[in-house]
Design a protein around this motif. Structure first.
Motif, short mmCIF file in Angstrom:
data_model
loop_
_atom_site.label_atom_id
_atom_site.label_comp_id
_atom_site.label_asym_id
_atom_site.label_seq_id
_atom_site.Cartn_x
_atom_site.Cartn_y
_atom_site.Cartn_z
N LEU A 191 -16.28 18.04 141.01
CA LEU A 191 -16.49 18.63 139.69
C LEU A 191 -15.19 18.65 138.89
O LEU A 191 -15.18 18.34 137.69
CB LEU A 191 -17.06 20.04 139.83
CG LEU A 191 -17.52 20.69 138.53
CD1 LEU A 191 -18.61 19.84 137.87
CD2 LEU A 191 -18.03 22.09 138.80
N ALA A 192 -14.10 18.98 139.54
CA ALA A 192 -12.80 18.95 138.87
C ALA A 192 -12.42 17.53 138.47
O ALA A 192 -11.85 17.30 137.40
CB ALA A 192 -11.72 19.55 139.76
N VAL A 193 -12.76 16.56 139.31
CA VAL A 193 -12.50 15.16 138.99
C VAL A 193 -13.26 14.76 137.73
O VAL A 193 -12.71 14.10 136.85
CB VAL A 193 -12.88 14.23 140.17
CG1 VAL A 193 -12.82 12.77 139.77
CG2 VAL A 193 -11.96 14.48 141.34
N ARG B 291 9.99 13.55 147.89
CA ARG B 291 8.56 13.29 147.80
C ARG B 291 7.99 14.15 146.68
O ARG B 291 8.17 15.36 146.69
CB ARG B 291 7.86 13.63 149.11
CG ARG B 291 8.30 12.82 150.30
CD ARG B 291 7.71 11.46 150.34
NE ARG B 291 6.26 11.54 150.27
CZ ARG B 291 5.49 10.49 150.16
NH1 ARG B 291 6.02 9.31 150.10
NH2 ARG B 291 4.19 10.61 150.10
N VAL B 292 7.33 13.52 145.74
CA VAL B 292 6.70 14.24 144.64
C VAL B 292 5.20 14.08 144.79
O VAL B 292 4.70 12.96 144.92
CB VAL B 292 7.17 13.69 143.28
CG1 VAL B 292 6.48 14.41 142.14
CG2 VAL B 292 8.67 13.82 143.15
N SER B 293 4.49 15.18 144.77
CA SER B 293 3.04 15.10 144.92
C SER B 293 2.40 14.53 143.65
O SER B 293 2.98 14.59 142.56
CB SER B 293 2.46 16.49 145.21
OG SER B 293 2.51 17.29 144.05
N ASN B 294 1.21 13.99 143.82
CA ASN B 294 0.49 13.45 142.67
C ASN B 294 0.18 14.55 141.66
O ASN B 294 0.22 14.31 140.45
CB ASN B 294 -0.81 12.78 143.12
CG ASN B 294 -0.57 11.45 143.79
OD1 ASN B 294 0.50 10.87 143.66
ND2 ASN B 294 -1.56 10.97 144.51
N LEU B 295 -0.14 15.74 142.14
CA LEU B 295 -0.45 16.84 141.22
C LEU B 295 0.79 17.24 140.41
O LEU B 295 0.70 17.48 139.21
CB LEU B 295 -0.98 18.05 141.97
CG LEU B 295 -2.45 17.99 142.39
CD1 LEU B 295 -2.84 19.26 143.13
CD2 LEU B 295 -3.34 17.80 141.19
N ARG B 296 1.94 17.28 141.06
CA ARG B 296 3.16 17.65 140.34
C ARG B 296 3.54 16.58 139.34
O ARG B 296 3.88 16.87 138.19
CB ARG B 296 4.30 17.88 141.33
CG ARG B 296 5.56 18.40 140.65
CD ARG B 296 6.58 18.77 141.66
NE ARG B 296 6.03 19.84 142.48
CZ ARG B 296 6.69 20.93 142.82
NH1 ARG B 296 7.92 21.07 142.44
NH2 ARG B 296 6.13 21.85 143.55
N LEU C 18 -7.12 11.50 140.51
CA LEU C 18 -7.08 10.80 141.80
C LEU C 18 -6.75 11.75 142.95
O LEU C 18 -7.34 11.65 144.03
CB LEU C 18 -6.07 9.66 141.74
CG LEU C 18 -6.47 8.46 140.87
CD1 LEU C 18 -5.31 7.47 140.78
CD2 LEU C 18 -7.71 7.80 141.41
N GLU C 19 -5.82 12.64 142.72
CA GLU C 19 -5.47 13.59 143.78
C GLU C 19 -6.62 14.55 144.07
O GLU C 19 -6.91 14.85 145.23
CB GLU C 19 -4.21 14.38 143.41
CG GLU C 19 -3.78 15.40 144.44
CD GLU C 19 -3.43 14.80 145.80
OE1 GLU C 19 -3.55 15.53 146.80
OE2 GLU C 19 -3.05 13.61 145.87
N LEU C 20 -7.30 15.00 143.03
CA LEU C 20 -8.44 15.88 143.24
C LEU C 20 -9.59 15.15 143.93
O LEU C 20 -10.31 15.74 144.74
CB LEU C 20 -8.89 16.49 141.91
CG LEU C 20 -7.90 17.48 141.28
CD1 LEU C 20 -8.37 17.89 139.91
CD2 LEU C 20 -7.70 18.70 142.18
N ALA C 21 -9.75 13.86 143.62
CA ALA C 21 -10.78 13.06 144.30
C ALA C 21 -10.44 12.93 145.78
O ALA C 21 -11.33 12.99 146.64
CB ALA C 21 -10.89 11.68 143.64
N ARG C 22 -9.17 12.75 146.08
CA ARG C 22 -8.75 12.64 147.46
C ARG C 22 -9.05 13.93 148.22
O ARG C 22 -9.38 13.91 149.40
CB ARG C 22 -7.25 12.34 147.52
CG ARG C 22 -6.73 12.00 148.90
CD ARG C 22 -5.23 11.78 148.91
NE ARG C 22 -4.47 13.01 148.67
CZ ARG C 22 -4.27 13.97 149.58
NH1 ARG C 22 -4.79 13.87 150.77
NH2 ARG C 22 -3.56 15.03 149.28
N ARG C 23 -8.98 15.05 147.52
CA ARG C 23 -9.26 16.35 148.15
C ARG C 23 -10.74 16.71 148.15
O ARG C 23 -11.12 17.78 148.62
CB ARG C 23 -8.48 17.44 147.42
CG ARG C 23 -6.98 17.29 147.57
CD ARG C 23 -6.25 18.37 146.84
NE ARG C 23 -4.81 18.19 146.95
CZ ARG C 23 -3.94 19.08 146.55
NH1 ARG C 23 -4.34 20.23 146.02
NH2 ARG C 23 -2.65 18.84 146.67
#
Length: 135
Positions: free
Chosen positions: A104-106, A17-22, A95-100
């Motif tokens: 502002l980071a998005v 499993r690879v995370s979206n951030l990685r 997308l990963e930051l939006a999910r979290r």
């Protein structure tokens, strides 16, 4: 009466499993390496083709574009593909930051994504249009 839900594609379990951030970070890093190669190719091109000049001399700019056709084509080609990889990485991170819930980071990552898209167009113009401006 039965209720219908969204369609889901069951691909089974994956071993890794690879995370979206990685994955996004890896794509941004790979794209950045390609941008470095693109910059080196621009540096190898004639200054009249790759750099802005004041006052503008159209004849000199066209002569530089013709003389640097090969290096500018290579720079544009490498640039387009590396920008595409980097744009995908920026989108994955956004997308990963939006999910979290990190809005502002998005916004920052979307701004990065938009600037990468602009540079894809710049690389396309430099690599595929300027060298063909012969008279």
């Amino acid at each position: 009466m039965t209720e219908a839900g969204p369609a889901r594609l069951d691909l089974g379990e994956t071993a890794a499993r690879v995370s979206n951030l990685r994955a996004g970070g890896a794509a941004v890093a790979l794209g950045s390496f390609g941008v470095t190669v693109t910059s080196a190719l621009y540096a190898l091109s004639p200054p009249a083709a790759a750099l802005p000049a004041q006052p503008f001399d159209q004849a000199l700019a066209l002569a530089g574009a013709v003389a640097g056709t090969r290096t500018m084509f290579a720079a544009g080609t490498v640039g387009i593909f590396s920008d595409l990889v980097m744009a995908v990485g920026a989108l994955l991170v956004a997308l990963e930051l939006a999910r979290r819930g990190r809005s502002l980071a998005v916004a920052g990552w979307i701004a990065i994504l938009l600037s990468i898209v602009v540079f894809m167009l710049v690389d396309a113009i430099v690599g595929y249009v300027l060298g063909r401006c012969r008279r």
